[in-house]
Design a protein around this motif. Sequence first.
Motif, short mmCIF file in Angstrom:
data_model
loop_
_atom_site.label_atom_id
_atom_site.label_comp_id
_atom_site.label_asym_id
_atom_site.label_seq_id
_atom_site.Cartn_x
_atom_site.Cartn_y
_atom_site.Cartn_z
N LEU A 16 40.30 38.83 38.67
CA LEU A 16 41.17 39.88 38.13
C LEU A 16 40.45 40.60 36.99
CD1 LEU A 16 44.08 41.07 38.26
CD2 LEU A 16 44.68 39.44 36.50
N ALA A 70 48.69 49.87 30.41
CA ALA A 70 48.36 48.57 31.00
C ALA A 70 47.72 48.83 32.36
CB ALA A 70 49.61 47.73 31.15
N SER A 71 46.55 48.29 32.59
CA SER A 71 45.84 48.50 33.85
C SER A 71 45.21 47.19 34.30
CB SER A 71 44.72 49.54 33.68
OG SER A 71 45.24 50.76 33.25
N SER A 72 45.28 46.93 35.60
CA SER A 72 44.61 45.76 36.15
C SER A 72 44.31 45.99 37.62
CB SER A 72 45.48 44.51 35.98
OG SER A 72 46.65 44.61 36.75
N SER A 73 43.41 45.18 38.16
CA SER A 73 43.04 45.26 39.56
C SER A 73 42.41 43.95 39.98
CB SER A 73 42.05 46.40 39.82
OG SER A 73 41.71 46.46 41.19
N ARG A 74 42.52 43.62 41.25
CA ARG A 74 41.80 42.47 41.78
C ARG A 74 40.31 42.74 41.75
NH1 ARG A 74 43.09 42.44 47.19
NH2 ARG A 74 41.50 40.85 47.45
N LEU A 97 37.28 45.60 29.48
CA LEU A 97 37.95 44.79 30.49
C LEU A 97 37.76 43.32 30.21
CD1 LEU A 97 36.85 46.58 33.80
CD2 LEU A 97 38.75 47.13 32.29
N THR A 98 38.77 42.54 30.55
CA THR A 98 38.65 41.10 30.58
C THR A 98 38.62 40.70 32.05
OG1 THR A 98 39.80 40.80 28.49
CG2 THR A 98 39.74 38.91 29.97
N THR A 147 34.53 39.40 28.68
CA THR A 147 35.09 40.67 28.22
C THR A 147 33.92 41.63 28.06
OG1 THR A 147 36.89 39.56 27.08
CG2 THR A 147 36.42 41.81 26.41
N ARG A 160 41.35 43.19 33.90
CA ARG A 160 42.44 43.76 33.11
C ARG A 160 41.90 44.57 31.96
NH1 ARG A 160 47.52 41.86 33.81
NH2 ARG A 160 47.56 39.88 34.86
N ARG A 161 42.50 45.74 31.74
CA ARG A 161 42.14 46.53 30.56
C ARG A 161 42.61 45.76 29.35
NH1 ARG A 161 44.90 50.07 27.51
NH2 ARG A 161 43.63 51.45 26.25
N THR A 162 41.73 45.61 28.38
CA THR A 162 42.02 44.83 27.19
C THR A 162 42.28 45.75 26.02
OG1 THR A 162 40.59 43.07 27.98
CG2 THR A 162 41.08 43.07 25.64
#
Length: 123
Positions: A94, A4-8, A36-37, A50, A96-98
């Motif tokens: 944001l 799970a990966s995410s970033s601003r 990414l989404t 996406t 997010r890795r999808t």
Amino acid sequence: MGRASSSRVVGVATGAATVISLPEGMGNPFNIDDVLTISGITGVTGFNTTAKVISIEEPRLQGGSAIGVFNTKLTVDHDSRALFAGDAVVTAGLARRTLTVAARTDSGAGKMYVQQVQISGVQ
């Protein structure tokens, strides 16, 4: 199934491929070919999408200090030439890795349920 990966998101730039800027000093949790989404960008319809990461520009270091680019920039395969980045509000942006999943049945009909659970901490 995957990390799970995410970033601003702190910035967007338009083009045949869209450039997403991540915050300075936060690192980059994404890799090339991650899907990414992008969400939370307001002011312009079309940046929330996406897309696949096609290149990454990391801060360059010289003598222990960053030079030139101070934050990571991700180029994604989203054509945003028709959009105006100057009106994009990225305050709640944001990335997010999808998780991408594909399935096939012989009949062409059916349902698939996918769930990923992330566990944090060590016991």
